[in-house]
Design a protein around this motif. Structure first.
Motif, short mmCIF file in Angstrom:
data_model
loop_
_atom_site.label_atom_id
_atom_site.label_comp_id
_atom_site.label_asym_id
_atom_site.label_seq_id
_atom_site.Cartn_x
_atom_site.Cartn_y
_atom_site.Cartn_z
N SER A 196 -16.21 -24.41 36.66
CA SER A 196 -15.53 -23.66 35.62
C SER A 196 -14.15 -23.21 36.06
N VAL A 253 -17.47 -30.06 32.33
CA VAL A 253 -17.03 -28.69 32.57
C VAL A 253 -18.15 -27.73 32.22
N LYS A 254 -17.97 -26.47 32.63
CA LYS A 254 -18.94 -25.43 32.27
C LYS A 254 -18.46 -24.63 31.07
N SER A 255 -17.16 -24.69 30.80
CA SER A 255 -16.62 -23.99 29.63
C SER A 255 -15.51 -24.84 29.03
N LYS A 256 -15.23 -24.62 27.76
CA LYS A 256 -14.23 -25.42 27.07
C LYS A 256 -12.89 -25.33 27.80
N THR A 264 -13.22 -30.77 22.22
CA THR A 264 -14.58 -30.26 22.04
C THR A 264 -15.39 -30.68 23.26
N MET A 265 -16.67 -30.37 23.23
CA MET A 265 -17.56 -30.77 24.32
C MET A 265 -18.81 -31.37 23.71
N LYS A 306 -22.91 -32.83 24.85
CA LYS A 306 -23.94 -32.82 25.91
C LYS A 306 -24.25 -34.26 26.33
N SER A 342 -25.30 -32.11 31.27
CA SER A 342 -23.97 -31.55 31.51
C SER A 342 -23.11 -31.65 30.25
N GLU A 343 -22.05 -30.86 30.22
CA GLU A 343 -21.14 -30.83 29.07
C GLU A 343 -19.90 -31.66 29.38
#
Length: 194
Positions: free
Chosen positions: A64, A114-117, A130-131, A133, A138-139
């Motif tokens: 992150s 990533v863990k956050s946008k 965007t992300m 799954k 994972s994203e």
């Protein structure tokens, strides 16, 4: 007396030579092993640091720590890069918001996870980030619905070794800030890269 003095002198000389030799070999050995140990530790510490450095260059993909999508001007014009300036690619086999690259494909083309946008850098359209799954949970970052990847053969900022490569069943392309794949020939920008 002369004989005694000569014997003592000879013994003292032999002792000094032996001590000097032992001191040199011990000192050299100690210094060698100490510096060998130290430099062995330093050598080990350097790869550990450098192996954590690549993992931090790939780790932004899975950590992150300030992930971002940015734009750089390279030999193909404006293109998307990550926060470290590494080129981001799209895979023609992917469908909208769905990666089709797993296993050995994901080893050669590490997904930008990533863990956050991630933040949108200058020139990036934030509404296109965007992300999605992945199969492993994972994203993965997407841009205009296209999952983004790095390429293992890109070793430094500005490398575009994955452009127009046909691998794992489809072609790979860099993307421009409008979210379109770049299929044009390289521009002549006096030296390429950025």
């Amino acid at each position: 007396m002369k004989r005694h003095t000569r014997t003592v002198t000879a013994l003292a000389s032999a002792l000094l030579i032996a001590t000097a030799a032992a001191g040199c070999s011990n000192g050299g050995g100690d210094n060698g092993s100490a510096s060998g140990t130290d430099s062995g530790s330093e050598v080990e510490a350097v790869p550990a640091a450098s192996s954590s450095s690549p993992s931090s260059s790939s780790s932004p993909s899975s950590s992150s720590s300030a992930p971002a999508v940015d734009v750089k001007n390279g030999k193909f014009g404006k293109m998307l890069v990550d926060e470290n300036g590494m080129t981001l690619y799209e895979f023609d086999k992917d469908t909208k918001n769905k990666s089709m690259c797993n296993g050995s494909c994901a080893t050669a083309w590490p997904p930008f996870t990533v863990k956050s946008k991630p933040a949108a850098g200058n020139g990036v359209k934030a509404n296109l980030i965007t992300m999605t799954k992945r199969d492993d949970g994972s994203e993965q970052v997407t841009y205009n619905g296209r999952p983004l990847y790095r390429f293992e053969a890109d070793k430094k900022s500005g490398d575009v070794n994955g452009q127009d490569v046909n691998a794992f069943g489809a072609k790979w392309f860099i993307m421009n800030p409008d979210g379109k794949k770049v299929t044009t020939q390289p521009q002549n920008n006096n030296g390429g890269g950025y």
